[in-house]
Structure formats: C-alpha cells, structure tokens
Design a protein around this motif. Sequence first.
Motif, mmCIF file in Angstrom:
data_model
loop_
_atom_site.group_PDB
_atom_site.id
_atom_site.type_symbol
_atom_site.label_atom_id
_atom_site.label_comp_id
_atom_site.label_asym_id
_atom_site.label_seq_id
_atom_site.Cartn_x
_atom_site.Cartn_y
_atom_site.Cartn_z
ATOM 1 N N ILE A 56 0.821 -1.204 0.000
ATOM 2 C CA ILE A 56 0.000 0.000 0.000
ATOM 3 C C ILE A 56 0.861 1.262 0.000
ATOM 4 O O ILE A 56 0.357 2.353 -0.216
ATOM 5 N N TYR A 57 2.164 1.119 0.245
ATOM 6 C CA TYR A 57 3.056 2.277 0.202
ATOM 7 C C TYR A 57 3.070 2.877 -1.198
ATOM 8 O O TYR A 57 3.055 2.148 -2.191
ATOM 9 N N ASP A 58 3.125 4.198 -1.267
ATOM 10 C CA ASP A 58 3.350 4.904 -2.524
ATOM 11 C C ASP A 58 4.873 5.087 -2.608
ATOM 12 O O ASP A 58 5.413 6.101 -2.175
ATOM 13 N N LEU A 59 5.555 4.063 -3.111
ATOM 14 C CA LEU A 59 7.015 3.998 -3.004
ATOM 15 C C LEU A 59 7.750 5.212 -3.570
ATOM 16 O O LEU A 59 8.673 5.708 -2.930
ATOM 17 N N PRO A 60 7.397 5.724 -4.761
ATOM 18 C CA PRO A 60 8.150 6.888 -5.254
ATOM 19 C C PRO A 60 8.047 8.102 -4.329
ATOM 20 O O PRO A 60 8.975 8.897 -4.253
ATOM 21 N N ASN A 61 6.930 8.227 -3.616
ATOM 22 C CA ASN A 61 6.724 9.390 -2.760
ATOM 23 C C ASN A 61 7.026 9.130 -1.291
ATOM 24 O O ASN A 61 7.091 10.070 -0.502
ATOM 25 N N GLN A 62 7.229 7.873 -0.924
ATOM 26 C CA GLN A 62 7.525 7.559 0.475
ATOM 27 C C GLN A 62 8.956 7.067 0.658
ATOM 28 O O GLN A 62 9.298 6.501 1.696
ATOM 29 N N THR A 63 9.768 7.291 -0.354
ATOM 30 C CA THR A 63 11.193 6.960 -0.301
ATOM 31 C C THR A 63 11.967 8.137 -0.885
ATOM 32 O O THR A 63 11.425 8.932 -1.658
ATOM 33 N N VAL A 64 13.229 8.247 -0.510
ATOM 34 C CA VAL A 64 14.130 9.246 -1.091
ATOM 35 C C VAL A 64 14.947 8.509 -2.136
ATOM 36 O O VAL A 64 15.567 7.483 -1.830
ATOM 37 N N ASN A 65 14.933 9.012 -3.380
ATOM 38 C CA ASN A 65 15.491 8.241 -4.491
ATOM 39 C C ASN A 65 16.493 9.001 -5.330
ATOM 40 O O ASN A 65 16.345 10.206 -5.546
ATOM 41 N N LEU A 66 17.480 8.260 -5.812
ATOM 42 C CA LEU A 66 18.303 8.695 -6.929
ATOM 43 C C LEU A 66 18.167 7.600 -7.971
ATOM 44 O O LEU A 66 18.739 6.517 -7.834
ATOM 45 N N ASP A 67 17.345 7.869 -8.976
ATOM 46 C CA ASP A 67 17.225 6.963 -10.108
ATOM 47 C C ASP A 67 18.214 7.486 -11.141
ATOM 48 O O ASP A 67 17.968 8.489 -11.813
ATOM 49 N N MET A 68 19.372 6.832 -11.208
ATOM 50 C CA MET A 68 20.449 7.340 -12.063
ATOM 51 C C MET A 68 20.036 7.424 -13.521
ATOM 52 O O MET A 68 20.409 8.363 -14.217
ATOM 53 N N PHE A 117 31.492 5.707 -8.469
ATOM 54 C CA PHE A 117 32.364 6.366 -9.437
ATOM 55 C C PHE A 117 31.891 7.806 -9.660
ATOM 56 O O PHE A 117 32.693 8.745 -9.659
ATOM 57 N N ALA A 118 30.580 7.980 -9.849
ATOM 58 C CA ALA A 118 30.020 9.307 -10.110
ATOM 59 C C ALA A 118 30.214 10.239 -8.914
ATOM 60 O O ALA A 118 30.565 11.418 -9.088
ATOM 61 N N VAL A 119 29.999 9.719 -7.696
ATOM 62 C CA VAL A 119 30.161 10.530 -6.493
ATOM 63 C C VAL A 119 31.627 10.956 -6.338
ATOM 64 O O VAL A 119 31.927 12.121 -6.055
ATOM 65 N N GLU A 120 32.549 10.014 -6.559
ATOM 66 C CA GLU A 120 33.981 10.301 -6.391
ATOM 67 C C GLU A 120 34.524 11.234 -7.457
ATOM 68 O O GLU A 120 35.403 12.052 -7.194
ATOM 69 N N ASN A 121 34.018 11.112 -8.704
ATOM 70 C CA ASN A 121 34.600 11.836 -9.828
ATOM 71 C C ASN A 121 33.781 13.020 -10.326
ATOM 72 O O ASN A 121 34.268 13.814 -11.118
ATOM 73 N N GLY A 141 29.724 4.424 -30.414
ATOM 74 C CA GLY A 141 30.862 3.763 -29.780
ATOM 75 C C GLY A 141 31.894 4.713 -29.196
ATOM 76 O O GLY A 141 32.910 4.272 -28.669
ATOM 77 N N GLN A 142 31.644 6.016 -29.282
ATOM 78 C CA GLN A 142 32.586 7.005 -28.755
ATOM 79 C C GLN A 142 32.381 7.185 -27.257
ATOM 80 O O GLN A 142 31.247 7.230 -26.776
ATOM 81 N N LEU A 143 33.487 7.301 -26.536
ATOM 82 C CA LEU A 143 33.422 7.512 -25.094
ATOM 83 C C LEU A 143 33.034 8.966 -24.822
ATOM 84 O O LEU A 143 33.679 9.889 -25.312
ATOM 85 N N GLN A 144 31.965 9.155 -24.054
ATOM 86 C CA GLN A 144 31.477 10.486 -23.700
ATOM 87 C C GLN A 144 31.519 10.630 -22.183
ATOM 88 O O GLN A 144 31.631 9.649 -21.454
ATOM 89 N N GLU A 145 31.394 11.867 -21.728
ATOM 90 C CA GLU A 145 31.418 12.142 -20.296
ATOM 91 C C GLU A 145 30.297 13.126 -19.969
ATOM 92 O O GLU A 145 30.061 14.065 -20.728
ATOM 93 N N VAL A 146 29.623 12.905 -18.860
ATOM 94 C CA VAL A 146 28.574 13.812 -18.415
ATOM 95 C C VAL A 146 28.806 14.144 -16.935
ATOM 96 O O VAL A 146 29.049 13.244 -16.131
ATOM 97 N N ALA A 147 28.757 15.446 -16.619
ATOM 98 C CA ALA A 147 28.943 15.884 -15.235
ATOM 99 C C ALA A 147 27.693 15.597 -14.427
ATOM 100 O O ALA A 147 26.573 15.812 -14.896
ATOM 101 N N VAL A 148 27.882 15.063 -13.201
ATOM 102 C CA VAL A 148 26.774 14.802 -12.280
ATOM 103 C C VAL A 148 27.179 15.263 -10.886
ATOM 104 O O VAL A 148 28.372 15.245 -10.550
ATOM 105 N N ASP A 149 26.216 15.687 -10.091
ATOM 106 C CA ASP A 149 26.474 16.090 -8.710
ATOM 107 C C ASP A 149 25.597 15.238 -7.805
ATOM 108 O O ASP A 149 24.495 15.632 -7.443
ATOM 109 N N TRP A 150 26.076 14.066 -7.468
ATOM 110 C CA TRP A 150 25.303 13.110 -6.692
ATOM 111 C C TRP A 150 25.829 12.900 -5.296
ATOM 112 O O TRP A 150 25.558 11.905 -4.657
ATOM 113 N N LYS A 151 26.634 13.874 -4.802
ATOM 114 C CA LYS A 151 27.198 13.733 -3.449
ATOM 115 C C LYS A 151 26.152 13.813 -2.440
ATOM 116 O O LYS A 151 25.476 14.223 -1.874
#
Length: 189
Positions: free
Chosen positions: A83-95, A165-169, A179-189
């Motif tokens: 019966i929990y409304d999981l998206p609203n009753q949890t704190v989430n980081l859906d990467m 990895f994302a938190v550290e870097n 097939g090219q390696l790309q990079e995206v900045a994230v702030d998940w600390k």
Amino acid sequence: MSAKNIVYFDLETQRSFNDVGGSAHKDKMGISVGVTYSTGSGEYRIYGESEVNALVDELVRADLVVGWNHVEFDYPVLQGYTIYDLPNQTVNLDMMLALQELLGFRLKLDAAAKGSLGGEGKTADGLDALRWWQEYKKTGSKEPLMKIAEYCAYDVKVTKCVHEFAVENGHLKYHDRGGQLQEVAVDWK
C-alpha cells in the motif's frame, strides 16, 4: 560519503510486458527476486516473492535508494504487493532518470558501467531472468532461482559501483551509439 544508509536496489520479474498486457500493468509482473545492498549494514540481501514486505520495509527505511530505472519500473512492480506509494515515500536517486534529464535520452546501465568502470558490464539481461524463472516454475529446481539471484545481485553491485564512481569523480562516462566515449557531469554527493 556521510554515514547515511544508502540502499542500492534491483529486482527481476516473473512475467514480461507481453505476459501482462503491456507496460501499463507492471503491478501484475510479479517479483521473482529482489536484491539490495545497504551501506548501513555493508550487506547484500536477497528477497523472494514471499519476503516482499521486508524488501519494501528496507526501501522505506533507507536514507536514500539508488537504482537504475527503479522509480518507473521496479517500484510499479512492487506496487502490486504494497500500500506504500514507493516513489513518494522513499528518497530516491534513479540514475537513469537523472541522466535522461541531462542527456535527453535513456542510457542503459551497461553503457554507463562499461564507460565508467573500464569495461565491466552486465552479465545477462532481463530476458534471461524470465527464462530462468520459467525453468524454475517448470522443474522446481532451485538452480535457476539462484541464477536469477546471482544476476540481480551483480546488477546491484554494478549500480553501486557506477554511483560510487560518479560521487567520487563528479561525472560518468558512457559509450554513445557510435561507440565514442562520452562524459557527463553529475552532482550526486
């Protein structure tokens, strides 16, 4: 990282979208196996369908739940049990959703894992897990169930490693469709 309890989470289902009449019926897919890793306990936990209430309790108690498409897939599957409304009753980081917002498209966990973790990716896919579930139901053998648990636990480990990895870097790397390696900045600390 602070001392808060981060719970990494993934689950596998008993049925496919086709089996339940489409993606609008995720709550009818059923859970075959759910796996968490808690930074609070430092342990992985494997949950079967009969243990869904304990899984939901762990997610609701977490300071942060980290997953890959768990808000739009795994939680709707679990809604068939709680019966929990999981998206609203949890704190989430859906990467996946966070990256979709930044990139404008959905990135696969495998692409982020291989780019960020030096070639380390997934070991199977959800279709394998569905096949193993059918084998388990047909034979009653625990071996296919163990394969699902191992696969799901490995996905949780990969999710955890990608997040760390994302938190550290402060960024993630991924291979684009060319097939090219790309990079995206994230702030998940």
